[in-house]
Motif scaffolding. Structure first.
Motif, PDB file in Angstrom:
ATOM      1  N   ALA A  37     -26.343  -7.584 -23.950  1.00  0.00           N
ATOM      2  CA  ALA A  37     -26.957  -7.149 -25.715  1.00  0.00           C
ATOM      3  C   ALA A  37     -27.759  -8.263 -25.936  1.00  0.00           C
ATOM      4  O   ALA A  37     -28.629  -7.993 -26.986  1.00  0.00           O
ATOM      5  CB  ALA A  37     -25.759  -6.723 -26.584  1.00  0.00           C
ATOM      6  N   SER A  38     -27.741  -9.756 -25.687  1.00  0.00           N
ATOM      7  CA  SER A  38     -28.268 -10.734 -26.391  1.00  0.00           C
ATOM      8  C   SER A  38     -29.075 -11.581 -25.540  1.00  0.00           C
ATOM      9  O   SER A  38     -28.906 -12.807 -25.650  1.00  0.00           O
ATOM     10  CB  SER A  38     -27.371 -11.384 -27.337  1.00  0.00           C
ATOM     11  N   PRO A  39     -29.786 -11.139 -24.682  1.00  0.00           N
ATOM     12  CA  PRO A  39     -30.595 -12.008 -23.872  1.00  0.00           C
ATOM     13  C   PRO A  39     -31.570 -13.255 -24.369  1.00  0.00           C
ATOM     14  O   PRO A  39     -31.593 -14.229 -23.904  1.00  0.00           O
ATOM     15  CB  PRO A  39     -31.574 -11.191 -22.845  1.00  0.00           C
ATOM     16  N   ILE A  40     -32.007 -12.752 -25.720  1.00  0.00           N
ATOM     17  CA  ILE A  40     -33.204 -13.539 -26.167  1.00  0.00           C
ATOM     18  C   ILE A  40     -32.307 -14.619 -26.897  1.00  0.00           C
ATOM     19  O   ILE A  40     -32.741 -15.766 -26.790  1.00  0.00           O
ATOM     20  CB  ILE A  40     -34.115 -13.114 -27.094  1.00  0.00           C
ATOM     21  N   GLN A  41     -31.162 -14.284 -27.478  1.00  0.00           N
ATOM     22  CA  GLN A  41     -30.440 -15.351 -28.236  1.00  0.00           C
ATOM     23  C   GLN A  41     -29.909 -16.238 -27.338  1.00  0.00           C
ATOM     24  O   GLN A  41     -29.838 -17.517 -27.630  1.00  0.00           O
ATOM     25  CB  GLN A  41     -29.341 -14.633 -29.035  1.00  0.00           C
ATOM     26  N   ARG A  42     -29.335 -15.955 -26.145  1.00  0.00           N
ATOM     27  CA  ARG A  42     -28.631 -16.604 -25.202  1.00  0.00           C
ATOM     28  C   ARG A  42     -29.763 -17.454 -24.555  1.00  0.00           C
ATOM     29  O   ARG A  42     -29.127 -18.927 -24.448  1.00  0.00           O
ATOM     30  CB  ARG A  42     -27.907 -15.848 -24.161  1.00  0.00           C
ATOM     31  N   ALA A  43     -30.901 -17.153 -24.322  1.00  0.00           N
ATOM     32  CA  ALA A  43     -31.891 -18.246 -23.727  1.00  0.00           C
ATOM     33  C   ALA A  43     -32.292 -19.041 -24.714  1.00  0.00           C
ATOM     34  O   ALA A  43     -32.243 -20.476 -24.329  1.00  0.00           O
ATOM     35  CB  ALA A  43     -32.942 -17.455 -23.322  1.00  0.00           C
ATOM     36  N   LEU A  44     -32.256 -19.024 -25.949  1.00  0.00           N
ATOM     37  CA  LEU A  44     -32.578 -20.200 -26.987  1.00  0.00           C
ATOM     38  C   LEU A  44     -31.424 -20.766 -27.222  1.00  0.00           C
ATOM     39  O   LEU A  44     -31.409 -22.109 -27.448  1.00  0.00           O
ATOM     40  CB  LEU A  44     -33.054 -19.430 -28.393  1.00  0.00           C
ATOM     41  N   LEU A  45     -30.227 -20.195 -27.292  1.00  0.00           N
ATOM     42  CA  LEU A  45     -29.043 -21.302 -27.285  1.00  0.00           C
ATOM     43  C   LEU A  45     -28.816 -22.052 -26.352  1.00  0.00           C
ATOM     44  O   LEU A  45     -28.486 -23.419 -26.580  1.00  0.00           O
ATOM     45  CB  LEU A  45     -27.660 -20.221 -27.439  1.00  0.00           C
ATOM     46  N   ALA A  46     -29.088 -21.611 -25.089  1.00  0.00           N
ATOM     47  CA  ALA A  46     -29.018 -22.492 -23.873  1.00  0.00           C
ATOM     48  C   ALA A  46     -30.288 -23.656 -24.046  1.00  0.00           C
ATOM     49  O   ALA A  46     -30.071 -24.717 -23.185  1.00  0.00           O
ATOM     50  CB  ALA A  46     -28.915 -21.674 -22.675  1.00  0.00           C
ATOM     51  N   GLY A  47     -31.105 -23.459 -24.817  1.00  0.00           N
ATOM     52  CA  GLY A  47     -32.360 -24.441 -24.501  1.00  0.00           C
ATOM     53  C   GLY A  47     -33.006 -24.397 -23.393  1.00  0.00           C
ATOM     54  O   GLY A  47     -33.706 -25.227 -22.866  1.00  0.00           O
ATOM     55  N   ASP A  48     -33.064 -22.875 -22.818  1.00  0.00           N
ATOM     56  CA  ASP A  48     -34.246 -22.839 -21.574  1.00  0.00           C
ATOM     57  C   ASP A  48     -35.582 -22.850 -21.987  1.00  0.00           C
ATOM     58  O   ASP A  48     -36.082 -22.842 -23.290  1.00  0.00           O
ATOM     59  CB  ASP A  48     -33.702 -21.332 -21.336  1.00  0.00           C
ATOM     60  N   LYS A  49     -36.013 -23.733 -20.893  1.00  0.00           N
ATOM     61  CA  LYS A  49     -37.585 -23.604 -21.165  1.00  0.00           C
ATOM     62  C   LYS A  49     -38.599 -22.519 -20.818  1.00  0.00           C
ATOM     63  O   LYS A  49     -39.563 -22.152 -21.003  1.00  0.00           O
ATOM     64  CB  LYS A  49     -38.148 -24.619 -20.406  1.00  0.00           C
ATOM     65  N   LEU A  50     -37.869 -21.526 -19.924  1.00  0.00           N
ATOM     66  CA  LEU A  50     -38.373 -20.439 -19.446  1.00  0.00           C
ATOM     67  C   LEU A  50     -37.357 -19.148 -19.569  1.00  0.00           C
ATOM     68  O   LEU A  50     -36.404 -19.084 -19.510  1.00  0.00           O
ATOM     69  CB  LEU A  50     -38.905 -20.477 -17.960  1.00  0.00           C
TER      70      LEU A  50
END
Length: 297
Positions: free
Chosen positions: A114-127
């Motif tokens: 449900a929250s792929p964008i939030q999880r990418a930002l929370l993890a500090g992903d670059k891509l």
């Protein structure tokens, strides 16, 4: 092609807009109206509002059985799903000749849920990116038709990154549909170890000053504009924007008299913008001028 579109939040609107330019949309299916705001007024989802503006027939089923009956009567060639908010059952997936095609805002199998964008930002992903897949009964487990990689810029928060992915994903979706309908593209099984993006809980929204400074900033970006902390009196402050800063102190201690620099478990952050307890958006410096305590909780 005769398409039924299923979507709910504003993220889905660019996709519906692009599809309308290229295909016939027979109807739109979205979630039921829900209470919103301080008055808890019954409010239609953004996709419903857009559909009404465009003169599209709009359904808001409350159960999977209702979805099945609606789609069975509409007999679409294809069902396109963008952030609808419900997993479709096997009998529903079998209805359209060209299947149910889903746009998901991650590079699958990473961040299913449900929250792929939030999880990418929370993890500090670059891509991050978008994936267009042919849906099956699982949660974002279907074979992939196309995907695109998107860079996460330093200034990206949930709002900015969502807008970027939704606009880029809409174009990718239409291009993919054209290839799919012509038979020029084949679904490929997802490869790699899957990770999951569960719904965001209320507890996750609170900033923990014991965390490392970059982790605090990632949380503020991931849950914009809802990430919050408390004043010494227990009043809620929504933190909108922050950056890494110099200085050390006890966790939650304000270590600068002019700028709202807060010490973390490791490092410090400067709060640049926030919403105060009165609901007003102000700068960190403005807040500090009226705050007599030297700590945030």
């Amino acid at each position: 092609m005769n398409i039924v579109f299923m979507g709910t939040p504003s993220f889905a609107i660019p996709s519906l807009r692009e599809i309308l330019k290229n295909f016939e949309v027979k109807a739109v299916i979205t979630q039921p109206d829900k209470p919103a705001g301080r008055g808890q007024k019954l409010t239609p989802p953004p996709v419903k509002q857009f559909a009404i503006e465009k003169g599209l027939e709009c359904f808001q089923p409350k159960s999977k059985d209702e979805i099945y009956e609606i789609l069975k009567s509409l007999k679409p060639d294809c069902v396109v799903v963008v952030a609808y908010g419900r997993i479709l059952t096997k009998d529903i997936l079998k209805i359209p000749k060209f299947g149910c095609i889903n746009l998901h805002a991650s590079l699958l199998p990473k961040y299913r849920g449900a929250s792929p964008i939030q999880r990418a930002l929370l993890a500090g992903d670059k891509l991050t990116g978008n994936s267009v897949m042919l849906m099956d009964e699982g949660m974002d487990t279907g074979p992939v038709l196309s995907r695109q990689v998107v860079k996460i810029d330093q200034e990206d928060d949930l709002q900015r990154l969502s807008e970027k992915l939704s606009e880029m994903g809409a174009r990718l979706l239409v291009e993919t549909l054209k290839l799919w309908f012509r038979g020029d593209i084949k679904p490929k099984p997802q490869k790699g170890e899957p990770t999951y993006a569960p719904p965001v809980s209320k507890e996750e929204l609170r900033i923990c000053w014991k965390a490392q400074a970059q982790s605090v900033i990632n949380r503020i970006k991931a849950f914009y504009p809802e990430a919050y902390c408390l004043t010494a009196k227990g009043e809620r402050l929504k933190i909108l924007k922050a950056k890494l800063a110099e200085g050390k102190g006890e966790e939650g201690e304000i270590i600068n008299k002019r700028r709202l620099i807060v010490a973390c478990g490791e490092g410090s952050v400067e709060v640049l913008e926030l919403i105060n307890q009165k609901g007003k958006k102000i700068s960190g410096e403005e807040f500090l001028r009226g705050y007599r305590e030297r700590v945030l909780l």
